[in-house]
Design a protein around this motif. Structure first.
Motif, PDB file in Angstrom:
ATOM      1  N   LEU A 138       0.845  -1.185   0.000  1.00 26.47           N
ATOM      2  CA  LEU A 138       0.000   0.000   0.000  1.00 26.47           C
ATOM      3  C   LEU A 138       0.881   1.236   0.000  1.00 26.47           C
ATOM      4  O   LEU A 138       1.980   1.233   0.574  1.00 26.47           O
ATOM      5  N   HIS A 139       0.396   2.273  -0.638  1.00 18.92           N
ATOM      6  CA  HIS A 139       1.147   3.521  -0.676  1.00 18.92           C
ATOM      7  C   HIS A 139       0.237   4.656  -0.215  1.00 18.92           C
ATOM      8  O   HIS A 139      -0.915   4.772  -0.653  1.00 18.92           O
ATOM      9  N   PHE A 140       0.766   5.466   0.702  1.00 11.74           N
ATOM     10  CA  PHE A 140       0.054   6.622   1.222  1.00 11.74           C
ATOM     11  C   PHE A 140       0.853   7.872   0.894  1.00 11.74           C
ATOM     12  O   PHE A 140       2.089   7.852   0.886  1.00 11.74           O
ATOM     13  N   ASP A 141       0.111   8.937   0.669  1.00 10.65           N
ATOM     14  CA  ASP A 141       0.760  10.225   0.417  1.00 10.65           C
ATOM     15  C   ASP A 141       1.168  10.812   1.767  1.00 10.65           C
ATOM     16  O   ASP A 141       0.302  11.084   2.608  1.00 10.65           O
ATOM     17  N   PRO A 142       2.466  10.986   2.022  1.00 11.86           N
ATOM     18  CA  PRO A 142       2.876  11.510   3.341  1.00 11.86           C
ATOM     19  C   PRO A 142       2.287  12.874   3.658  1.00 11.86           C
ATOM     20  O   PRO A 142       2.213  13.246   4.837  1.00 11.86           O
ATOM     21  N   ALA A 143       1.859  13.612   2.670  1.00 13.25           N
ATOM     22  CA  ALA A 143       1.291  14.928   2.938  1.00 13.25           C
ATOM     23  C   ALA A 143      -0.112  14.841   3.521  1.00 13.25           C
ATOM     24  O   ALA A 143      -0.550  15.744   4.251  1.00 13.25           O
ATOM     25  N   THR A 144      -0.838  13.762   3.200  1.00 11.12           N
ATOM     26  CA  THR A 144      -2.217  13.624   3.686  1.00 11.12           C
ATOM     27  C   THR A 144      -2.351  12.533   4.740  1.00 11.12           C
ATOM     28  O   THR A 144      -3.167  12.661   5.660  1.00 11.12           O
ATOM     29  N   PHE A 145      -1.601  11.458   4.622  1.00  9.29           N
ATOM     30  CA  PHE A 145      -1.676  10.365   5.606  1.00  9.29           C
ATOM     31  C   PHE A 145      -0.294   9.731   5.714  1.00  9.29           C
ATOM     32  O   PHE A 145       0.105   8.932   4.871  1.00  9.29           O
TER      33      PHE A 145
END
Length: 888
Positions: A138-145
């Motif tokens: 899974l990949h999350f955007d560090p800016a949002t999560f």
């Protein structure tokens, strides 16, 4: 000339390393029924048992420093950089997982999967045992999560709860890779997630110090607490009954909250001197395990009134690098160490349970009462120790350690046996305010302390009373510069002082009058006196060394070779060697009789302190930016070491600093399914013999069976009972086996035996014949071991042709005994079986030429074997007699 490492010292182990800022991992071993705590120390991790906090295992090193650790029932996982390694037996790497592009900072074992998250927003689910490691990514955007915490909710199959630094929480199904629910959060970054003993309820710690007890099934907040010490570094729920929640802070404090009354019930301030990395309650026990970046592991027990906690056991080293080390006592088993953290500690080279922490020094014991009036804990503590001296002669009567502190005029006394700071603050009666104590030495008798100051004073104090007994020099001035070193001889007749005025002065100890002074070629940096030989070593600011004979008052040796400031020196117990360490990262050994350099090697970090044990077995060093004390063994005590003078252009090789070694007395923790039982060898050596494990009643009375049967013969035959109970007939032997039923009841009651039953051989006879062809007699020997004495006699009787056997059976039995004697196993059984065999068949054997040849070879083998054993017995008895006579 290029060197090949040290020819005199070899790395042994490091003392005082226990933990760092990485949160620990706790695991329970069902086979050992014991809890183990895993802490990271640099590039390796250590495993301690919680019962004694003894180190049981040290892992192999990884390429980079460990950033997080986790453990399940079988493996320990450690992340270093972008790579995750799985360790078996807490030591060897058995699997590596590659796939992260940023540094891994979270690990969570979940069944057969391992979940990891990095700083770039990637969350990977690994199949631990599968061939294809990546199960889900899974990949999350560090800016949002940005994932900052991770937890598996209890009873939630294949579910993982992720917390972010933005404050939101997400519940994921890692099997279907679906987002199940999103919790909006509480307007603060999530720093900790912890499952509570109640299903569906989790504890959430935030960066603002707020603690939320939340029901994730109903999405309801049950209660909230606020910690005033900053962010929540860790949460732990008590599981042995009382509903208590522990929260940790970056200041080293721990708060305890009552979940029923919803209030604070206690707090443990200064539990660690730095941030508490993690806290974990042992399941079903009132014990809390904590570790921190202050290099300590602590176990707290909740047995106080009102539910308070107290320290049960701990392992603690320096939280800042040590600067000064010295062996204490004459046995060489304890090393005193003063660190930049302001503590004075003692490390044992024998076992960690003998370590002592003498603690921090305080400005004044009376001022501690003013804490309630606003004086903080930090303001009461003394600064770090810059120099100290110890003597064990009178330590049971009064304080035996005197220490100088950074920027302070007064010196402090310490008591080694009570592990506390002493009662005296030794301060000159009249001197400038900016005076600082710079050098100290305790006399060999332990009664006096000589202290040098930055203003040039050298004062004498009585350690028993703490009174000032005088000073050296005219107008209370011994030198015109900063005193860099003081020393006294063995008989308290001579005092030696040196200072930045380039002078070395000799004083009478009692009258305090100057005798001689020597002009040095450069300003001295430090001074070391070997009292037994009277040799005085001086380290100068121009990186050279001088050795002065205190009897003749002359410089006898001058050494040059260091390329940096000389930090410390140490003499060997016999005064033959001088070991020096400098900022050029070299450790050099100088031979005083020959006046040459005999050993030199490089280390990765510059050494700042060195001490050679009074017994000469270990060299201890302390290094820049390292919290441990490193031990090096003296090779010359173990065997001959050829020491030759090293040339001037010698280029030393780098030696690896020693690591931690597990204690042999502690049980090594292994995987639960691994069979770590020791398997003894069948035979230890060709010249030795091994006895059987059978009781003596099975073989010792074989030759007296006739006498035993005659003595135990009943007077009257046994009478059958009127109604005998039903039972199944069994075959004689150790293993109960039922006999096969007869064909018909008439046959069972018939008193006539068929010819087939007479001609059938026993199981032992059949196995013996089969072994004669294969030359492997394990099967018939195993059958004989199962037989009792009477059954054994019957089996051996049936080997002869008269008993239904054959001549080949007799020969096979002789070869079986020969193989037993050749292997050295079952030595007692072989002789007992052979004795009964000869008693039964000696008459028939004398008429068989083949059997007699076999018996002759067997007799020669027995005589040779017994001759070797008798020689070993005689040698052992002779050595024992000599030892007893020497002791008497």
């Amino acid at each position: 000339m290029t060197g090949g490492g040290s020819s005199l010292f070899s790395g042994f182990r490091v003392l005082g390393l226990y933990s760092n800022h990485v949160p620990h991992a706790l695991r329970y071993h069902r086979k050992h029924r014991e809890f183990y705590v895993v802490t990271a120390v640099g590039k390796s991790f250590h495993t301690f048992n919680v019962n004694r906090l003894g180190i049981v295992s040290v892992s192999n090193s990884l390429p980079d420093d460990i950033t997080c650790v986790a453990a399940d029932r079988m493996l320990v996982f450690a992340a270093a950089g972008r790579q995750i390694s799985a360790f078996a037996r807490n030591k060897e790497v058995v699997m590596r997982y590659h796939g992260h592009k940023q540094e891994v900072r979270l690990l969570l074992p979940l069944g057969d999967q391992l979940i990891s998250a990095d700083s770039g927003g990637d969350v990977i689910v690994w199949d631990v045992q599968g061939e294809v490691n990546v199960y889900l990514q899974l990949h999350f955007d560090p800016a949002t999560f940005d994932p900052s915490a991770m937890m598996h909710p209890s009873t939630y199959l294949n579910k993982v709860l992720l917390g972010s630094s933005q404050g939101a929480l997400q519940l994921w199904n890692i099997k279907t890779s679906k987002l199940l629910f999103t919790f909006p959060g509480w307007l603060a970054g999530v720093t900790a997630l912890q499952q509570s003993p109640a299903v569906d309820v989790v504890g959430v710690g935030t960066a603002t110090g707020r603690i939320i007890i939340h029901n994730i099934r109903l999405d309801e907040t049950m209660m909230t607490f606020t910690q005033e010490w900053g962010p929540i570094s860790s949460l732990a729920f008590r599981t042995d009954g009382p509903p208590v929640l522990a929260s940790c802070s970056p200041q080293g404090h721990i708060a305890f909250w009552d979940l029923e009354r919803r209030q604070l019930i206690g707090q443990q301030t200064h539990a660690h001197s730095t941030a508490v990395a993690a806290a974990t309650f042992l399941h079903g026990e009132p014990l809390l395990v904590t570790n921190g970046a202050d290099n300590s592991i602590k176990v707290w027990i909740f047995d106080q009134e009102g539910g308070g906690a107290r320290l049960l056991r701990s392992r603690q080293g320096h939280s800042a690098p040590p600067t000064t080390i010295c062996h204490h006592g004459n046995d060489g088993k304890n090393i005193l160490s003063a660190g930049q953290d302001g503590t004075l500690q003692s490390f044992s080279t024998v076992h960690e349970r003998f370590n002592k922490n003498l603690g921090h020094g305080s400005i004044n014991k009376k001022k501690e009462k003013k804490k309630k009036k606003g004086l903080s804990y930090e303001e009461l503590r003394l600064p770090a120790i810059t120099a100290f001296s110890s003597a064990a002669a009178r330590q049971s009567d009064w304080d035996g350690i005197v220490a100088c502190h950074r920027g302070r005029r007064a010196t402090t006394t310490w008591n080694y046996q009570r592990c506390t700071m002493g009662a005296h603050h030794l301060q000159p009666p009249s001197c400038r305010r900016d005076t600082v104590a710079t050098a100290v030495d305790i006399t060999s008798c332990g009664n006096f302390a000589v202290i040098g100051s930055s203003c040039g004073r050298v004062d004498v104090y009585n350690l028993q009373s703490g009174l000032h007994r005088g000073c050296y020099g005219n107008d209370d001035q011994a030198h015109a510069g900063v005193v860099r070193g003081v020393a006294t001889d063995t008989l308290n007749q001579l005092t030696l002082t040196t200072a930045s005025d380039w002078l070395l002065k000799f004083w009478r100890f009692k009258t305090r009058k100057q005798e001689v002074e020597l002009k040095l070629p450069a300003a001295p940096a430090s001074m070391m006196l070997h009292r037994d030989s009277g040799m005085l070593a001086l380290a100068l600011d121009d990186f050279t060394l001088l050795v002065v004979d205190t009897e003749t008052r002359r410089v006898v040796r001058k050494f040059a070779g260091h390329h940096g400031n000389i930090n410390d020196m140490a003499f060997s117990p016999d005064g033959r060697w001088l070991v020096t360490v400098a900022m050029d990262c070299t450790i050099r050994t100088w031979d005083l009789p020959s006046g040459s350099l005999v050993d030199c090697f490089l280390v990765a970090m510059a050494p700042v302190g060195v001490s050679l044990s009074p017994t000469g077995d270990f060299l201890a060093t302390a290094h820049v930016d390292s919290l441990g004390i490193y031990l090096w063994t003296n090779k010359s005590l173990c065997g001959p070491v050829g020491l030759r003078p090293l040339p001037a252009d010698y280029q030393p090789a780098t030696e690896t600093l020693p690591g931690v070694t597990a204690d042999e007395s502690e049980q090594e923790v292994t995987s639960e399914e691994a069979d770590d039982a020791y398997q003894s060898a069948e035979q230890l050596g060709a010249e030795l013999v091994t006895l059987s494990l059978l009781p003596e009643s099975r073989w010792k009375s074989l030759l007296q069976l006739d006498n035993i049967k005659r003595r135990n013969k009943p007077v009257a035959p046994p009478a059958a009972p009127a109604a005998a109970p039903f039972f199944l007939p069994t075959v004689a032997g150790l293993t109960p086996r039922f006999t096969s039923p007869t064909a018909t009841e008439q046959e069972a009651q018939s008193k006539l035996l068929s010819w087939g039953s007479l001609s059938q051989r026993s199981e032992f006879s059949s196995a013996l014949l089969a072994a004669l062809n294969s030359q492997s007699f394990d099967a018939p020997l195993r059958l004989l071991k199962d037989c009792g004495p009477s059954a054994l006699s019957v089996e051996l009787t049936c080997l002869s042709p008269d008993g239904g056997g054959a001549s080949s059976l007799l020969l096979a039995f002789i070869q079986m005994i020969d193989s037993m004697l050749a292997s050295g196993r079952d030595f007692d059984l072989a002789h007992a079986y052979l004795a009964l065999f000869l008693k039964l068949h000696l008459r028939s054997l004398t008429q068989d030429a083949v059997a007699m040849d076999a018996l002759t070879r067997l007799s020669s083998r027995m005589e040779a074997g017994w001759a070797g054993l008798r020689a070993s017995f005689d040698q052992s008895l002779c050595l024992l007699s000599y030892t007893k006579s020497a002791l008497l």
